[in-house]
Design a protein around this motif. Structure first.
Motif, PDB file in Angstrom:
ATOM      1  N   ALA A  87       0.819  -1.211   0.000  1.00  0.00           N
ATOM      2  CA  ALA A  87       0.000   0.000   0.000  1.00  0.00           C
ATOM      3  C   ALA A  87       0.852   1.260   0.000  1.00  0.00           C
ATOM      4  O   ALA A  87       0.424   2.303  -0.509  1.00  0.00           O
ATOM      5  N   CYS A  88       2.070   1.160   0.535  1.00  0.00           N
ATOM      6  CA  CYS A  88       2.922   2.357   0.675  1.00  0.00           C
ATOM      7  C   CYS A  88       4.216   2.300  -0.134  1.00  0.00           C
ATOM      8  O   CYS A  88       4.849   3.337  -0.344  1.00  0.00           O
ATOM      9  N   HIS A  89       4.630   1.101  -0.557  1.00  0.00           N
ATOM     10  CA  HIS A  89       5.916   0.970  -1.224  1.00  0.00           C
ATOM     11  C   HIS A  89       5.784   0.186  -2.528  1.00  0.00           C
ATOM     12  O   HIS A  89       4.951  -0.711  -2.644  1.00  0.00           O
ATOM     13  N   SER A  90       6.653   0.517  -3.481  1.00  0.00           N
ATOM     14  CA  SER A  90       6.706  -0.178  -4.763  1.00  0.00           C
ATOM     15  C   SER A  90       8.085  -0.799  -4.937  1.00  0.00           C
ATOM     16  O   SER A  90       9.075  -0.318  -4.382  1.00  0.00           O
ATOM     17  N   LEU A  91       8.136  -1.897  -5.701  1.00  0.00           N
ATOM     18  CA  LEU A  91       9.416  -2.533  -6.011  1.00  0.00           C
ATOM     19  C   LEU A  91      10.035  -1.984  -7.290  1.00  0.00           C
ATOM     20  O   LEU A  91      11.159  -2.337  -7.632  1.00  0.00           O
ATOM     21  N   GLU A  92       9.294  -1.141  -7.982  1.00  0.00           N
ATOM     22  CA  GLU A  92       9.797  -0.586  -9.243  1.00  0.00           C
ATOM     23  C   GLU A  92      10.685   0.620  -8.963  1.00  0.00           C
ATOM     24  O   GLU A  92      10.301   1.542  -8.228  1.00  0.00           O
ATOM     25  N   GLU A  93      11.849   0.618  -9.551  1.00  0.00           N
ATOM     26  CA  GLU A  93      12.810   1.689  -9.313  1.00  0.00           C
ATOM     27  C   GLU A  93      12.246   3.035  -9.766  1.00  0.00           C
ATOM     28  O   GLU A  93      11.754   3.176 -10.887  1.00  0.00           O
ATOM     29  N   GLY A  94      12.309   4.027  -8.873  1.00  0.00           N
ATOM     30  CA  GLY A  94      11.823   5.369  -9.190  1.00  0.00           C
ATOM     31  C   GLY A  94      10.359   5.604  -8.878  1.00  0.00           C
ATOM     32  O   GLY A  94       9.883   6.733  -8.964  1.00  0.00           O
ATOM     33  N   ASP A  95       9.622   4.561  -8.507  1.00  0.00           N
ATOM     34  CA  ASP A  95       8.184   4.687  -8.249  1.00  0.00           C
ATOM     35  C   ASP A  95       7.941   4.917  -6.762  1.00  0.00           C
ATOM     36  O   ASP A  95       7.668   3.995  -5.997  1.00  0.00           O
ATOM     37  N   ASN A  96       8.031   6.182  -6.342  1.00  0.00           N
ATOM     38  CA  ASN A  96       7.774   6.528  -4.943  1.00  0.00           C
ATOM     39  C   ASN A  96       6.277   6.669  -4.691  1.00  0.00           C
ATOM     40  O   ASN A  96       5.550   7.189  -5.529  1.00  0.00           O
ATOM     41  N   ARG A  97       5.841   6.204  -3.540  1.00  0.00           N
ATOM     42  CA  ARG A  97       4.437   6.329  -3.149  1.00  0.00           C
ATOM     43  C   ARG A  97       4.370   7.048  -1.811  1.00  0.00           C
ATOM     44  O   ARG A  97       5.045   8.049  -1.627  1.00  0.00           O
ATOM     45  N   VAL A  98       3.590   6.534  -0.872  1.00  0.00           N
ATOM     46  CA  VAL A  98       3.601   7.110   0.470  1.00  0.00           C
ATOM     47  C   VAL A  98       4.999   6.964   1.068  1.00  0.00           C
ATOM     48  O   VAL A  98       5.483   7.838   1.781  1.00  0.00           O
ATOM     49  N   GLY A  99       5.655   5.837   0.749  1.00  0.00           N
ATOM     50  CA  GLY A  99       7.041   5.615   1.130  1.00  0.00           C
ATOM     51  C   GLY A  99       7.915   5.506  -0.101  1.00  0.00           C
ATOM     52  O   GLY A  99       7.420   5.366  -1.221  1.00  0.00           O
TER      53      GLY A  99
END
Length: 367
Positions: A87-99
């Motif tokens: 919900a807060c983090h992505s594994l894709e490089e450069g894809d910032n979300r809540v974290g």
């Protein structure tokens, strides 16, 4: 009916009994606490040793070691634990979300993601996201870095933390090497590999010498009639020719075992099993069972894109041929460059030694 005097005596007796009980209770408490009062800061006069504290300390000391759990972690389970982070983090490089994004987070410098507004509290706690610091952080973020904007309560299970960190470690294709006691045992096979590789390097000049006759086969064919005529005239001459042919066979075998094939032959399958942890989430190696990727049973020497029940991309189906050692080496180095447009999301194994050992492991399962 009772008269007034009898009722008065009865009430007086009850009140007296109550006062005696209250006084007795007060006296007993005063004796037990040593007369130190009733506040929260008083010290207990008599301490009864029940052994509970020692038992708790023993349980903590006997608990699982994080380094050992990390080395033997299950990335498949770690991927399931990561569902709590999606919900807060992505594994894709450069894809910032809540974290910030978590691609390559293991071994990364703290507060290093461009475009994300950090609180500044993390760099006060640690400089680099090692597996150990991540383990401590994920236990309770607010305790590890007071004031951090990470609102997650934490993961209580040390096994969950080890599996999750191992899963995050394989996102960039470069696994983190922990300094643990078990690493001494893993260094010995590496030394053995170097020793096993030395004879191959010493045999290299002989291999080079055998390449020249192989490149000049037509000349040998042109001389064949003369050789047969001489053999007809002098039959014993055939024996040296047979000896030369027998000598050429080992040279051909040595040539076939050169290069990457020699690395695979010298690799330790046990080291490859550790590297294979990065593949567990998507592939099965010991059973013909497809997951996100096709099973890897007998993959070495298998034709490309032939596993039944798995839907391959056009990028792989159009390749044709077999998965040779050299081909697997090139593919595992960087799948996207080997077959642009394929569905393999793994970024690749940068170290050739890791690629050789994991292929050796896959071969050992097929034997």
């Amino acid at each position: 009916m009772f008269d007034t005097m009898t009722l008065t005596k009865t009430v007086g007796a009850l009140c007296g009994s109550l006062l005696i009980l209250l006084f007795g209770s007060w006296a007993a408490e005063a004796i037990y606490h040593g007369g130190g009062g009733h506040g929260d800061d008083h010290e207990q006069a008599y301490v009864i040793d029940t052994g509970e504290e020692e038992a708790e300390a023993t349980e903590e000391e006997a608990g699982p070691d994080f380094a050992e759990l990390f080395v033997n972690a299950d990335t498949g389970k770690g991927e399931r634990v990561f569902n709590k982070c999606k919900a807060c983090h992505s594994l894709e490089e450069g894809d910032n979300r809540v974290g910030p994004y978590l691609h390559g987070v293991v071994g990364r410098t703290v507060d290093a993601v461009d475009g994300f507004a950090y609180s500044g509290k993390l760099e006060e706690a640690t400089e680099e996201w090692t597996p150990e610091s991540l383990n401590e952080f994920l236990t309770k973020p607010s305790a590890f870095a007071p004031g951090t904007i990470m609102s997650f309560a934490g993961l209580k299970s040390i096994e969950d933390r080890a599996n999750l960190i191992a899963f995050l470690d394989q996102t960039d294709g470069d696994t983190y090497q922990m300094d643990v006691a078990a690493s001494d045992a893993t260094e010995e096979p590496a030394a053995e590999e170097e020793e096993a590789a030395e004879p191959a390097t010493e045999e290299a000049p002989a291999e080079e010498a055998t390449e020249e006759p192989m490149a000049d086969e037509p000349a040998e064919e042109a001389e064949a009639p003369a050789a047969t005529e001489e053999a007809a005239a002098d039959e014993p001459a055939e024996e040296p020719a047979a000896e030369e042919a027998a000598a050429e066979e080992p040279a051909a075998e040595e040539e076939a075992a050169s290069g990457f094939a020699a690395m695979v032959a010298a690799a330790d399958a046990a080291d490859g099993a550790k590297v294979y942890r990065q593949c567990k989430a998507c592939h099965v190696a010991d059973a013909e069972q497809n997951r996100v990727g096709p099973h890897l049973v007998g993959v070495v020497g298998r034709e490309v894109a032939v596993v039944e029940g798995f839907s391959y991309s056009d990028a792989l189906t159009g390749l044709g041929g077999e998965w040779t050692l050299d081909r697997l080496n090139e593919y595992l180095a960087k799948p996207r460059d080997f077959a642009p447009g394929n569905k393999m999301t793994f970024s690749g194994l940068r170290k050739e030694e890791q690629r050789a050992s994991v292929i050796a492991y896959l071969q050992s399962l097929a034997e």
